[in-house]
Design an enzyme around this catalytic site. Structure first.
Site, PDB file in Angstrom:
ATOM      1  N   GLY A 220       3.789   9.498  63.035  1.00 49.49           N
ATOM      2  CA  GLY A 220       4.863   9.688  62.073  1.00 49.49           C
ATOM      3  C   GLY A 220       6.189   9.208  62.628  1.00 49.49           C
ATOM      4  O   GLY A 220       6.293   8.751  63.779  1.00 49.49           O
ATOM      5  N   GLY A 223      11.324  12.532  64.624  1.00 47.74           N
ATOM      6  CA  GLY A 223      11.863  13.733  63.997  1.00 47.74           C
ATOM      7  C   GLY A 223      11.085  14.233  62.796  1.00 47.74           C
ATOM      8  O   GLY A 223      11.595  15.066  62.044  1.00 47.74           O
ATOM      9  N   GLY A 225       8.335  16.031  62.931  1.00 47.61           N
ATOM     10  CA  GLY A 225       7.673  17.300  63.240  1.00 47.61           C
ATOM     11  C   GLY A 225       6.370  17.151  63.997  1.00 47.61           C
ATOM     12  O   GLY A 225       5.559  18.087  64.023  1.00 47.61           O
ATOM     13  N   GLU A 244       3.829  14.234  73.391  1.00 48.46           N
ATOM     14  CA  GLU A 244       4.473  12.965  73.733  1.00 48.46           C
ATOM     15  C   GLU A 244       5.126  13.083  75.112  1.00 48.46           C
ATOM     16  O   GLU A 244       5.919  13.998  75.346  1.00 48.46           O
ATOM     17  CB  GLU A 244       5.512  12.589  72.686  1.00 48.46           C
ATOM     18  CG  GLU A 244       6.086  11.199  72.885  1.00 48.46           C
ATOM     19  CD  GLU A 244       6.959  10.752  71.727  1.00 48.46           C
ATOM     20  OE1 GLU A 244       7.345   9.567  71.700  1.00 48.46           O
ATOM     21  OE2 GLU A 244       7.263  11.585  70.845  1.00 48.46           O
ATOM     22  N   GLU A 296      -0.245  13.081  70.720  1.00 49.71           N
ATOM     23  CA  GLU A 296       0.949  12.787  69.945  1.00 49.71           C
ATOM     24  C   GLU A 296       1.367  11.350  70.244  1.00 49.71           C
ATOM     25  O   GLU A 296       1.755  11.030  71.358  1.00 49.71           O
ATOM     26  CB  GLU A 296       2.071  13.760  70.302  1.00 49.71           C
ATOM     27  CG  GLU A 296       3.335  13.563  69.490  1.00 49.71           C
ATOM     28  CD  GLU A 296       4.451  14.494  69.915  1.00 49.71           C
ATOM     29  OE1 GLU A 296       5.577  14.351  69.385  1.00 49.71           O
ATOM     30  OE2 GLU A 296       4.225  15.362  70.785  1.00 49.71           O
ATOM     31  N   GLU A 363      19.143  11.012  71.601  1.00 49.69           N
ATOM     32  CA  GLU A 363      19.043  10.653  70.193  1.00 49.69           C
ATOM     33  C   GLU A 363      20.346  10.840  69.409  1.00 49.69           C
ATOM     34  O   GLU A 363      20.333  10.836  68.178  1.00 49.69           O
ATOM     35  CB  GLU A 363      17.937  11.488  69.528  1.00 49.69           C
ATOM     36  CG  GLU A 363      16.568  11.256  70.139  1.00 49.69           C
ATOM     37  CD  GLU A 363      15.506  12.174  69.549  1.00 49.69           C
ATOM     38  OE1 GLU A 363      14.317  11.894  69.763  1.00 49.69           O
ATOM     39  OE2 GLU A 363      15.871  13.172  68.892  1.00 49.69           O
TER      40      GLU A 363
END
Length: 392
Positions: A220, A223, A225, A244, A296, A363
């Site tokens: 995805g 951010g 989720g 991750e 992840e 970020e």
């Protein structure tokens, strides 16, 4: 006592020093104030009181006022101080003796004959010296490694991936991998039981393999989720959960490559994506004795980020071509694959709000346009318009 003090000092410094470890000396005065005014667990007295017969006055005394003390004639001070120190030291000796007996009893309870079986996942204690870095502030555990076999009661043969060189190590350098991965909070609503009936409740006719772990990847946008979702499986005894590996991006020979990539993507994007490919390659080849492995991110979605940065001009066409070629070579040569992709679809605007709320330091400057492009490329990938190596 000195070694215990040094360990406490290092724990304190490792929590406050910057990434480059060059400001450690500026924190020592604050540590000494905290240490000398804190009640010792064993003696039940502060070090300042043990030495001077009174506690230190702290900055909080400016707000609350100092603790009232009884004034005495000056001639009685020396004798009273001596008597007070003797009482404090006698009390401390009694507490030390009691604590020693308590620690021995506690150690005897936990002492056991630790053994690992072939196929178990373990951490390896592997301290390394790096120029300009304090070895006592480094992370010295690496892994996970897989137990190949036990040579004798205290010596094991281990390896990291099927193609890596085997190592022969002593039992004292090993620690259970599952035990350490669970130190990270799985989040609310989790337990030590499996969240899913992995034998009978998998979608699309997927079933557990007999000879290898079922491989699931969580994908995805930034951010969306993924970490929150993946953490729910940390407590599942049937799942090897791989979050991750941000630490491997933040410390590349002492350099925070993740932060450099966000600050100057035109210069560091190629190096960062190449490093991500190496990290994800190792994670795909990671062996585990558990029936399910959840990752992840993966090698497959790495191509999505390569295309994203090519579209945004952070990667030149030939750089993107080289990265895609290397990815395809690794996927085909080592038959990397997954059994199930879980894609968390959220709007780029929602991802942008989540990124600002979690406030990771790397970020802070992520633009909304980057998230929109990542979203578009992921949608293309899942419809097989872009990536030629979709898993079955």
């Amino acid at each position: 006592m000195i070694e215990r003090l040094n360990r406490t000092l290092l724990q304190y410094l490792s929590s406050f020093v910057e990434q480059n470890q060059r400001d450690w000396d500026t924190w020592i005065p604050f540590f000494l104030l905290s240490y000398r005014s804190a009640i010792h667990e064993t003696t039940k007295q502060t070090p300042a009181c043990m030495l001077t017969g009174r506690n230190l006055r702290l900055p909080s005394d400016l707000e609350k006022g100092p603790v009232p003390v009884q004034t005495q004639p000056q001639t009685d001070y020396a004798s009273d101080l001596q008597q007070r120190l003797e009482e404090i030291h006698n009390f401390a000796r009694e507490r030390i003796s009691m604590a020693s007996d308590k620690l021995k009893a506690r150690y005897d309870i936990r002492a056991r004959d630790l053994k690992y079986n072939p196929g178990d996942s373990v951490w390896l204690f592997q301290p390394r010296r790096q120029k300009g870095k304090c070895p006592k502030l480094q992370r010295n555990w690496e892994g996970p490694y897989l137990i190949v076999n036990r040579i004798n009661d205290v010596v094991y043969r281990i390896r990291k991936t099927p193609h890596s060189k085997e190592k022969v190590v002593h039992l004292d350098r090993l620690a259970s991998f599952e035990e350490h991965t669970r130190t990270e909070s799985p989040g609310p609503g989790t337990s030590s039981q499996s969240l899913i009936d992995w034998e009978h409740n998998l979608p699309f006719g997927i079933s557990l393999h007999k000879k290898k772990s079922l491989s699931i990847i969580i994908e995805g946008n930034i951010g969306c989720g993924k970490t929150t979702f993946t953490k729910r499986f940390l407590s599942d005894p049937q799942v090897c959960t791989l979050l991750e590996p941000l630490d491997q991006y933040r410390d590349v020979a002492g350099v925070n490559l993740l932060q450099l990539m966000y600050e100057d993507p035109n210069r560091y994007c190629y190096q960062f994506q190449h490093h991500v490919q190496q990290v994800m390659y190792d994670r795909h080849l990671l062996l585990t004795s558990r029936p399910v492995k959840i990752m992840e991110r993966s090698m497959f979605s790495g191509d999505c980020f390569i295309e994203t940065h090519r579209r945004l001009g952070n990667l030149r066409d030939f750089e993107a071509h080289l990265l895609r070629k290397n990815s395809a070579l690794l996927i085909q040569a080592f038959q990397l694959g997954v059994d199930l992709i879980v894609y968390l679809r959220v709007s780029p605007e929602t991802s942008f709000v989540r990124i600002n709320s979690r406030a990771r330091k790397e970020e802070t400057e992520i633009p909304l346009q980057l998230l929109r492009t990542i979203h578009e490329v992921h949608e293309d990938w899942l419809e097989a318009f872009f990536l030629p190596y979709l898993p079955p």
